[in-house]
Design an enzyme around this catalytic site. Structure first.
Site, PDB file in Angstrom:
ATOM      1  N   HIS A  18      -3.489  -5.602   1.123  1.00 49.86           N
ATOM      2  CA  HIS A  18      -2.760  -5.826   2.373  1.00 49.86           C
ATOM      3  C   HIS A  18      -2.699  -7.310   2.746  1.00 49.86           C
ATOM      4  O   HIS A  18      -3.628  -7.820   3.373  1.00 49.86           O
ATOM      5  CB  HIS A  18      -3.474  -5.088   3.513  1.00 49.86           C
ATOM      6  CG  HIS A  18      -3.300  -3.621   3.505  1.00 49.86           C
ATOM      7  ND1 HIS A  18      -2.272  -2.990   4.172  1.00 49.86           N
ATOM      8  CD2 HIS A  18      -4.020  -2.630   2.914  1.00 49.86           C
ATOM      9  CE1 HIS A  18      -2.381  -1.672   4.001  1.00 49.86           C
ATOM     10  NE2 HIS A  18      -3.429  -1.429   3.238  1.00 49.86           N
ATOM     11  N   CYS A  53       0.827  -1.198   0.000  1.00 46.47           N
ATOM     12  CA  CYS A  53       0.000   0.000   0.000  1.00 46.47           C
ATOM     13  C   CYS A  53       0.872   1.263   0.000  1.00 46.47           C
ATOM     14  O   CYS A  53       1.517   1.548  -0.979  1.00 46.47           O
ATOM     15  CB  CYS A  53      -0.979  -0.039   1.166  1.00 46.47           C
ATOM     16  SG  CYS A  53      -2.375   1.068   0.927  1.00 46.47           S
ATOM     17  N   GLU A 100      -1.062  -8.646   5.082  1.00 48.00           N
ATOM     18  CA  GLU A 100      -1.054  -8.824   6.541  1.00 48.00           C
ATOM     19  C   GLU A 100      -2.452  -8.748   7.122  1.00 48.00           C
ATOM     20  O   GLU A 100      -2.701  -9.208   8.234  1.00 48.00           O
ATOM     21  CB  GLU A 100      -0.113  -7.791   7.191  1.00 48.00           C
ATOM     22  CG  GLU A 100      -0.664  -6.375   7.363  1.00 48.00           C
ATOM     23  CD  GLU A 100      -0.695  -5.532   6.086  1.00 48.00           C
ATOM     24  OE1 GLU A 100      -0.517  -6.094   4.992  1.00 48.00           O
ATOM     25  OE2 GLU A 100      -0.916  -4.307   6.196  1.00 48.00           O
TER      26      GLU A 100
END
Lengths: 80, 231, 759
Positions: free
Chosen positions: B203, B86, B205
């Site tokens: 993302h 990002c 994560e």
């Protein structure tokens, strides 16, 4: 001395914000507009002991290296 | 494999990346402050998401001048793995580690939601455990993910198979409707020609535990680990 | 003392001080105040800071409980969640600034509430907001809402706190008085709590954060006066938020707190430096002396008056242990934030302001805080609302079309257009994303999760402020229970009109009474909150709108429940009454149902018009408690697989919502068979409280019925989950039948469609 730097998207790059503003302006009755481009504006004050040439060199370097992303943006400036 | 997670003023996904690496993948991880030039012997660097320097000026534009980015560039030149997520992707673009630039989303608004992305190149160190055409469910959250690049350079990017992920429908079709931000050719992630630097808008994560709705992101981190264990 | 301009009646009026209040100032000081002192008094004695109209009434709220570590009076309330963890949370209004400048008003509202949380040492892990606007078919209302939503997103997203939920309501009364109530919740260890107390005589007082400019001077007094046309000119005073700086301030403050060198800390919110200095001194019974020359300033030539009253954002005041200042300065240098010692704690209880060593103000701290005026303003009940009309005519019976109309109402439709702009996932704790009954964030490294929601209902409070407030509390607890949580405690924001009108004061007393009764019954003490009065423009006030923020604990996390159908074949069961006792409410429901003319596509918001005419439904608090207990026990014993509160739009809307798709899962329908005895429209569309829709496996139905029987709670098995279609039948006839995909499309596209055209 004060430099005014204008940064805008290159003509070849789509400007989604400018396009939206243009569209909306037309919707609310401003029919005579052919294009809107949105950009950024910076005022940079320099110490008074610099010469105009020195300021100019500094401004160009700042605008090129920091204020714009050369992939999508271009700049112009004025010194007063 | 030891991961280094960069911290810039205004980063805000660094703890999320750290958590995924430490608690989900059970690998060592360390934070690296933006003023530092010591990458602490990490074998992979994560440039995390967030709003480095408030996204003021342009997203990622100020972070690229941080001392740590010089070290990251040297690390990448030596073949080290660098993952920009990002805002991290935006920093890699501004730093010239990856080609192109980001414009404001087509809808002009911040977009936070789950999307589907298709793995376009499974022969990178980040996708080795995926199959080409695999569809991952993964969240996005950004204002500037509208990737752009001039036509010639874009063709080179495609030819070199540097497009690693594209936005798609849940069934894997690349359509205009499945593109959440207007990104060129639905690009969601790209790598450098050598394949060791990856930038992606989604993302991973945030897709690393079933509780969060998806664990597809884990495969990306595991691929990174596996790619280095084979060396 | 500085030269003293005459304190005329006009000066007093500009400062919103009455003559009686001025006389009190004279007797406290034993002399005339100078202008700086007058300014300090005026902000501290403003409604916003002093709660002078509401404080005596708020004392009736329950605030105690074994779980409560900190009740009202501090920057935020604190609740124990076990195993050494605690959470701090609070809600606060930013209504007036958001009307003047929607983006910055909302953004700084978020910034302020986040500072309230981290000033106590807690890291913010979730934010929510409760928003009320005028009808969205009017461009002006849409512009305000666009700006507010973008401001919340702009601030929260950059700061890195997930905005996980909230509410959005549209009513005509909010056209000129939009409500923006921001909530935040933070997590910490309960032995690491920090308070806003200036303890330790001789300890340095340190200013940290943004430089002081002329922002928002007199924002606190502006929030305490009605708007008129002249207010438009107050625009330049609006504060501008810097979320990036706030993020750095958060990290620096939390790091500084770890050193042990911080003994007290408070944010500078409304009334800025004035409020933080005298409140920190007031709480500790100490004095504070500061020199304004040392305050970091953004603009040149600021007067003491301006510096003391500035509302520049992202600033904090902290008191350090003497001799350990350098430890704190080092951390703030690392984060590139100003930190300057501007004075010290004294023993004389005075707020003493110097300017380059010259005294410019001296006022006893407690005169500004604890001894601010309190008013028991006149209270008068307004004339009662006329009784409900008698039932009329045959009922309209196109129930399917009526359901479609309801789902297309801006008040019932999907809020996705709003929450998509909020980063609701950052920090990777969000285990229930927006759209469910409650938002849920897990607590990493534990088996716990926190459920939270915001609920208000101005339209019912307008009819009956006491029952309306009870309904809001009951609904917020019910929402948490549906998510699998045990409600712990509440915070609240009372949004009302002008308290100088006796009927507004009556509304306030009723709302507080109702809230107190419901919070007592449901075991959820109130740990703090905020009162926003004078929500009136040109004499037009809002409906009394108490907004309840409820926080609950889910432990273990496996008790987390969604508010949607899980799988085909599950039984759909209603906990609580199918319809309430025959009352004025039910006859009004029938009367208005008969007159509802559902016609889609003509743009009228049928639902909002309909509920606007209904009286406030009655609430049986005792039954409510038992219904919630049944639901909790059903979840704890693993019988209930999902649960959804029946509230706005009634049972039919709740059934449809339970079938809508989520990412990665398709739609589901339900086959519902209504008992022949009841009035169909009333069952499906009336907003009776104390009703929860749940799903269970077939074989667990009996066990659930047993729990309910023990609690004395009615249970009605309504049908089962099926693919694709929502159908409601009675023996021998079809009441409504719709594809869930088509219902969902109507529901999902409403707000997005309204906002498709920018500007």
């Amino acid at each position: 001395m004060r430099a005014r730097v204008y940064v805008s998207l290159k003509k070849s790059v789509l400007d989604p914000q400018g396009k939206t503003i243009h569209h909306s302006l037309q919707n609310i009755g401003f029919q005579q507009i052919t294009e809107v481009r949105q950009g950024k504006f910076f005022e940079i004050d320099f110490a008074s002991e610099l010469t105009r040439e020195e300021v100019q060199a500094e401004v160009e370097k700042i605008a090129r290296d920091v204020l714009t992303n050369p992939v999508i943006e271009e700049f112009s400036y004025r010194i007063e | 494999m030891k991961f280094g997670v960069l911290m810039f003023p205004g980063s805000n996904c660094e703890h999320d990346a750290y958590h995924a690496i430490r608690k989900v993948l059970r690998q060592p991880a360390e934070f690296i402050w933006h003023q530092s030039t010591d990458l602490k012997d990490c074998q992979a660097i994560i440039v995390p998401g967030g709003f480095s320097y408030g996204d003021y000026l342009r997203t990622g534009a100020i972070a690229r001048f941080s001392p740590v980015m010089g070290a990251v560039r040297r690390f990448a030149d030596r073949g080290g793995l660098v993952l920009g997520i990002c805002n991290g992707f935006q920093i890699l673009l501004e730093s010239g580690l990856l080609p192109g630039a980001m414009l404001r989303n087509r809808g002009l608004k911040y977009v936070c939601r789950q999307v589907s992305i298709r793995v376009e190149n499974a022969r990178t160190p980040f996708t080795g455990l995926a199959g080409e055409g695999d569809v991952w469910n993964i969240p996005i959250g950004h204002m500037e993910g509208n990737y752009t690049l001039d036509t010639d350079a874009f063709q080179r990017l495609e030819r070199n198979r540097q497009v690693v992920f594209r936005y798609c429908t849940p069934h894997g079709e690349i359509t205009a409707d499945s593109n959440p931000n207007g990104s060129a050719a639905n690009v969601a992630g790209i790598c450098n020609p050598r394949g060791n630097v990856l930038g992606m808008i989604p993302h991973p994560e945030r897709a690393s535990e079933p509780l969060l709705g998806s664990e597809d992101g884990v495969r990306l981190f595991q691929s990174m680990i596996q790619s280095r264990s084979q060396v | 003392m500085q030269a003293n301009p005459a304190i005329t009646a006009e000066v007093l009026e500009q400062h919103n001080l009455t003559h009686a209040e001025y006389d009190r100032i004279l007797s406290i000081l034993g002399r005339s105040p100078n202008l700086t002192e007058l300014g300090i008094f005026s902000v501290m004695w403003s409604e916003h800071c002093s709660y002078k109209s509401s404080k005596l009434h708020l004392k009736r709220l329950p605030t105690q409980g074994p779980q409560v570590l900190q009740g009202p009076g501090e920057n935020a309330g604190i609740v124990d969640i076990g195993d050494g963890y605690a959470v701090a949370f609070k809600i606060e209004s930013h209504n007036h600034p958001s009307f003047v400048e929607p983006y910055q008003g909302a953004a700084t509202g978020v910034g302020g509430i986040l500072r309230d949380i981290f000033t106590m040492g807690a890291r913010p892990i979730a934010a929510m907001n409760s928003l009320r606007f005028g009808p969205p078919d009017q461009p002006r209302n849409r512009r305000i809402m666009e700006g507010v939503v973008a401001g919340i997103a702009g601030y929260g997203n950059c700061f890195g706190v997930p905005t996980v939920g909230g509410e959005v309501v549209f009513e005509e009364c909010y056209s000129q008085n939009p409500l923006v109530n921001a909530f935040a919740l933070g997590l910490f260890r309960k032995d690491r709590i920090f308070y806003g107390k200036a303890v330790g005589i001789g300890n340095p007082v340190i200013y940290v954060g943004a430089k002081t400019g002329r922002d928002g001077i007199h924002g606190a007094t502006m929030a305490s006066a009605e708007f008129d046309e002249a207010s438009e000119s107050k625009r330049p005073n609006v504060q501008v938020g810097d979320p990036f700086l706030e993020k750095l301030l958060l990290e620096a403050c939390l790091e500084a707190m770890k050193t042990g060198a911080v003994v007290g800390i408070q944010d500078m919110g409304a009334a800025g430096l004035t409020c933080s200095t005298c409140e920190m001194g007031g709480r500790a019974d100490t004095g504070i002396e500061i020199d304004l020359a040392r305050v970091p300033q953004r603009e040149k030539g600021m007067t003491p008056y301006e510096i003391m009253l500035s509302e520049s954002q992202e600033r904090m005041l902290l008191v350090a242990a003497k001799g350990r200042e350098e430890e704190i300065f080092r951390i703030f240098r690392k984060w590139e934030i100003d930190a300057v010692a501007i004075g010290e704690v004294t023993g004389d209880g005075m707020l003493r302001i110097l300017d380059r060593g010259r005294e410019v103000a001296e006022i006893p701290n407690r005169a500004l805080t604890d001894e601010a005026p309190l008013y028991r303003r006149p209270v008068a009940a307004p004339a009662r609302v006329p009784p409900s009309p008698t039932p009329a005519g045959a009922l309209s019976n196109d129930w399917g079309k009526l359901l479609e109309c309801f789902l297309a109402s801006p008040n019932l439709s999907s809020r996705e257009w709003v929450y998509r702009q909020y980063d609701h996932m950052v920090r990777t704790n969000t285990v229930q994303v927006p759209g469910a009954d409650a938002a849920v964030v897990r607590v990493k490294n534990s088996r716990k999760a926190l459920a939270m929601c915001l609920d208000g209902n101005g339209r019912y409070c307008r009819q009956d402020p006491r029952v309306g407030a009870q309904l809001a509390v009951a609904e917020s607890c019910r929402n948490l229970v549906c998510a699998g949580a045990r409600p712990l405690a509440a915070t609240n924001c009372l949004n009302m009109g002008n308290p100088e009108k006796p009927e507004i004061m009556w509304q306030m007393t009723q709302v507080v009474e109702g809230m107190a009764e419901a919070c007592r019954a449901l075991g959820t003490p109130v740990t703090g909150g905020n009162v926003s009065l004078y929500n009136e423009t040109l004499g037009e006030g809002i409906d009394p709108t108490p907004v309840i923020g409820m926080v609950g604990l889910i432990e273990p996390l496996s008790r987390l429940r969604g508010s949607w159908f899980v799988r085909e074949g599950h039984r759909v069961v209603l906990l609580g009454p199918l319809v309430g006792q025959p009352t004025g409410y039910s006859s009004a429901v029938r009367h208005h149902l008969a007159r509802l003319q559902p016609s889609r596509g003509n743009g009228t918001d049928l639902y909002t018009g309909w509920v606007g005419r209904l009286p406030c439904p009655p609430l049986d608090l005792d039954l409510e408690v038992r219904v919630q207990r049944t639901c909790r026990e059903g979840i704890e014993r693993d019988l209930i697989l999902s649960a959804h509160d029946c509230s706005d739009g009634g049972l039919a809307v709740a059934l449809a919502e339970m079938g809508f798709s989520r990412f990665g899962a398709g739609t589901l329908g339900a086959d519902i068979l209504l008992p022949p005895t009841e009035e169909v429209g009333e069952v499906l569309f009336a907003e009776y409280p104390s009703r929860i829709l749940v799903t269970v496996e077939e074989e667990n139905l009996v066990a659930l019925e047993k729990i309910a029987a023990l609690q004395g709670v009615p249970v009605t098995p309504l049908g089962r989950v099926v693919p694709e279609v929502l159908s409601v039948r009675r023996p021998g006839s079809v009441v409504l039948e719709r594809s869930v995909v088509s219902l969902e499309e109507i529901w999902r596209n409403c707000l997005g469609g309204l906002f498709a055209d920018p500007l």
